[in-house]
Design a protein around this motif. Structure first.
Motif, short mmCIF file in Angstrom:
data_model
loop_
_atom_site.label_atom_id
_atom_site.label_comp_id
_atom_site.label_asym_id
_atom_site.label_seq_id
_atom_site.Cartn_x
_atom_site.Cartn_y
_atom_site.Cartn_z
N LYS A 235 0.85 -1.18 0.00
CA LYS A 235 0.00 0.00 0.00
C LYS A 235 0.89 1.23 0.00
O LYS A 235 1.79 1.37 0.82
CB LYS A 235 -0.92 -0.01 1.23
CG LYS A 235 -2.12 0.91 1.07
CD LYS A 235 -3.12 0.65 2.19
CE LYS A 235 -4.37 1.49 2.01
NZ LYS A 235 -5.14 1.13 0.82
N ARG A 380 -7.11 11.78 -7.17
CA ARG A 380 -7.34 11.44 -5.77
C ARG A 380 -7.94 12.63 -5.03
O ARG A 380 -8.81 12.46 -4.16
CB ARG A 380 -6.02 11.02 -5.12
CG ARG A 380 -5.54 9.64 -5.54
CD ARG A 380 -4.39 9.18 -4.68
NE ARG A 380 -3.19 9.99 -4.91
CZ ARG A 380 -2.28 9.73 -5.82
NH1 ARG A 380 -2.42 8.69 -6.60
NH2 ARG A 380 -1.23 10.50 -5.95
N HIS A 402 -15.09 4.73 -11.76
CA HIS A 402 -14.78 3.48 -11.08
C HIS A 402 -15.98 2.53 -11.16
O HIS A 402 -17.12 2.97 -11.06
CB HIS A 402 -14.43 3.73 -9.61
CG HIS A 402 -13.10 4.39 -9.41
ND1 HIS A 402 -12.96 5.75 -9.19
CD2 HIS A 402 -11.85 3.89 -9.42
CE1 HIS A 402 -11.68 6.04 -9.06
NE2 HIS A 402 -10.98 4.93 -9.20
N GLU A 406 -14.78 -0.75 -4.04
CA GLU A 406 -13.45 -1.10 -3.54
C GLU A 406 -12.36 -0.33 -4.28
O GLU A 406 -11.44 0.22 -3.68
CB GLU A 406 -13.22 -2.60 -3.69
CG GLU A 406 -11.87 -3.07 -3.15
CD GLU A 406 -11.65 -4.56 -3.33
OE1 GLU A 406 -10.61 -5.06 -2.88
OE2 GLU A 406 -12.54 -5.22 -3.92
N SER A 407 -12.47 -0.29 -5.62
CA SER A 407 -11.46 0.44 -6.39
C SER A 407 -11.54 1.94 -6.13
O SER A 407 -10.52 2.64 -6.11
CB SER A 407 -11.62 0.15 -7.89
OG SER A 407 -12.89 0.55 -8.36
N ASP A 410 -9.68 3.13 -2.92
CA ASP A 410 -8.23 3.30 -3.02
C ASP A 410 -7.88 4.76 -3.30
O ASP A 410 -6.75 5.19 -3.06
CB ASP A 410 -7.66 2.42 -4.15
CG ASP A 410 -7.51 0.98 -3.70
OD1 ASP A 410 -7.48 0.73 -2.48
OD2 ASP A 410 -7.44 0.09 -4.58
N TYR A 411 -8.84 5.50 -3.83
CA TYR A 411 -8.61 6.91 -4.16
C TYR A 411 -9.07 7.86 -3.07
O TYR A 411 -8.76 9.04 -3.10
CB TYR A 411 -9.33 7.25 -5.48
CG TYR A 411 -8.56 6.81 -6.69
CD1 TYR A 411 -7.80 7.70 -7.43
CD2 TYR A 411 -8.57 5.48 -7.10
CE1 TYR A 411 -7.07 7.29 -8.53
CE2 TYR A 411 -7.86 5.06 -8.19
CZ TYR A 411 -7.11 5.97 -8.90
OH TYR A 411 -6.38 5.55 -9.99
N LYS A 413 -8.58 9.39 0.16
CA LYS A 413 -7.44 9.54 1.09
C LYS A 413 -7.84 10.37 2.30
O LYS A 413 -7.35 11.48 2.52
CB LYS A 413 -6.25 10.17 0.35
CG LYS A 413 -5.79 9.39 -0.87
CD LYS A 413 -5.35 7.99 -0.49
CE LYS A 413 -5.01 7.14 -1.69
NZ LYS A 413 -4.60 5.78 -1.33
#
Length: 430
Positions: A235, A380, A402, A406-407, A410-411, A413
């Motif tokens: 990660k 992001r 997306h 889940e994907s 990841d963006y 933050k």
């Protein structure tokens, strides 16, 4: 000697985009499967006749260029069929039918002679042939599209690494690639100081090429299917810019190239797209919904996903108006370098702890936030700020493109503190 009729079968007959056409032969319990390297959209394939459709009613409304492509493909398959049948007839006369001979001569006919004649097959040579086919457009992605210049560049870098690695361990026979090869490669990547995810990308491309070699009948090696032959991954700490930091960028007095770079980056932050998409926004992408809301209507380069991006931030419209809704053309490499300097000038200098695995060792270091800004930070930033504004994952996915939550996550933050504040705010407003 019945049963030696060549058959053309689609690799993925239910796909909506291009798929490979394979040639199959069966003889005495053995099966020969070779990719013709030709592709077709299954909708235009006649399964019974094993050729592109020829029905005039079905062809009536097709574009001329597509009709020409189908006609050329039909001729090409006829040529392959005739060549194979001639080979079979020659072998029948000699009462010595050999699928190995047919395979070798057919590969030569298909332009893959050098690879097939290498005994044993060189992985470097085969990898080189894949890159060459990527460049000339005869080797396509799973979606039937050409590989992007950046992807081809990555495969070329991978090829250079493998060439150097071969000097260390000796000739790489495609059939002998195994877990020992995998472990040696991991060790080599550590020795030259690769980050874990860089090594993982190398493994991922090697697995892809090994898979292609197996699918095309070049190799019988299935090590790419092993769970132990995996693309290592860790990660990564990626940043996003807060709305306050975006305001610092907006208020920063700039001119010339730096001003243009800053503006393009900000547009990316407000649309939450990849650089390849936000850098090409033009007037034709600006549309209006049935309810009169202005949106940016884009088909994403990487995924071919269509997205509608609403003008949620007034700054976005102001920036686009500045350039008549046509994002100025820039080059990504100097753009990334300039963004770090612009971030520094704007005072985006909060210190963050960066943890990385480099050369097999976990290392921590303090870096200024501006040092981590890249063109992809914009995507992001956009996704995270939409989340913090209270939009649902489904709503954000419609904008970012997306396909899974889940994907998307990841963006996102969001720090633990930001998440706690967001949850507390939601309670207060209920």
């Amino acid at each position: 000697m019945a049963g030696l009729e060549p058959k053309f079968i689609l690799k993925e007959p239910n796909r909506e985009t291009h798929t490979l056409i394979y040639l199959f032969l069966n003889w005495e319990g053995k099966r020969l499967k070779i990719s013709t390297t030709e592709t077709i959209i299954p909708e235009y394939w006649d399964k019974e006749n094993q050729r592109p459709i020829s029905n005039k009613k079905l062809l009536r409304n097709l574009a001329p260029i597509l009709l020409k492509e189908l006609s050329i493909l039909s001729i090409r398959l006829d040529e392959i069929d005739l060549f194979v049948n001639d080979l079979i007839l020659d072998q029948k006369r000699d009462n010595a039918v050999s699928l190995d001979v047919i395979q070798r001569k057919l590969l030569e006919f298909l332009g893959r002679k050098m690879i097939e004649e290498a005994k044993p097959v060189s992985f470097i040579e085969y990898f080189t042939s894949v890159v060459t086919r990527m460049e000339n457009g005869t080797y396509l992605t799973d979606k039937g599209t050409k590989y992007s210049p950046n992807t081809i560049k990555s495969y070329k870098s991978n090829l250079l690494l493998l060439t150097d690695f071969e000097k260390e361990i000796g000739y790489i026979n495609i059939e002998e690639i195994d877990i020992d090869f995998y472990n040696s490669l991991l060790q080599y990547c550590n020795q030259i100081g690769f980050r874990t995810n860089t090594t993982g990308s190398v493994i991922k491309r090697i697995k892809a090429v090994l898979h292609t070699a197996f699918e095309e009948g070049i190799s019988k090696n299935t090590i790419f299917q092993s769970n132990n032959f995996k693309a290592v991954k860790e990660k990564v700490y990626n940043i996003y810019l807060t709305t306050e930091e975006l305001k610092k960028l907006i208020d920063l007095p700039l001119s010339g190239t730096y001003e243009k770079y800053r503006d393009v980056f900000l547009i990316g932050c407000y649309v939450a797209q990849r650089y390849s998409d936000y850098s090409r926004i033009s007037p034709e992408h600006i549309q209006t919904t049935g309810n009169g809301n202005k949106v940016i209507d884009l088909v994403q380069i990487k995924t071919k996903q269509r997205v509608l991006i609403p003008f949620l931030f007034p700054e976005l419209d102001t920036l686009l108006q500045k350039y008549d809704y046509k994002v100025p053309k820039i080059v990504e490499q100097p753009f990334n370098r300039a963004l770090k300097k612009i971030g520094e000038l704007a005072g985006i200098d909060k210190e963050v702890v960066l943890t990385e695995n480099i050369g097999g060792e976990t290392k921590e270091r303090l870096v200024k936030k501006y040092e981590l800004i890249t063109s992809h930070t914009a995507r992001r930033t956009g996704a995270t700020n939409l989340f913090l504004l209270g939009y649902s994952a489904i709503q954000i996915m419609k904008v970012t493109g997306h396909t899974t939550a889940e994907s998307l996550m990841d963006y996102i933050k969001v720090s633990l503190e930001e998440n706690a504040d967001k949850m507390a705010t939601q309670i207060e407003t209920e």
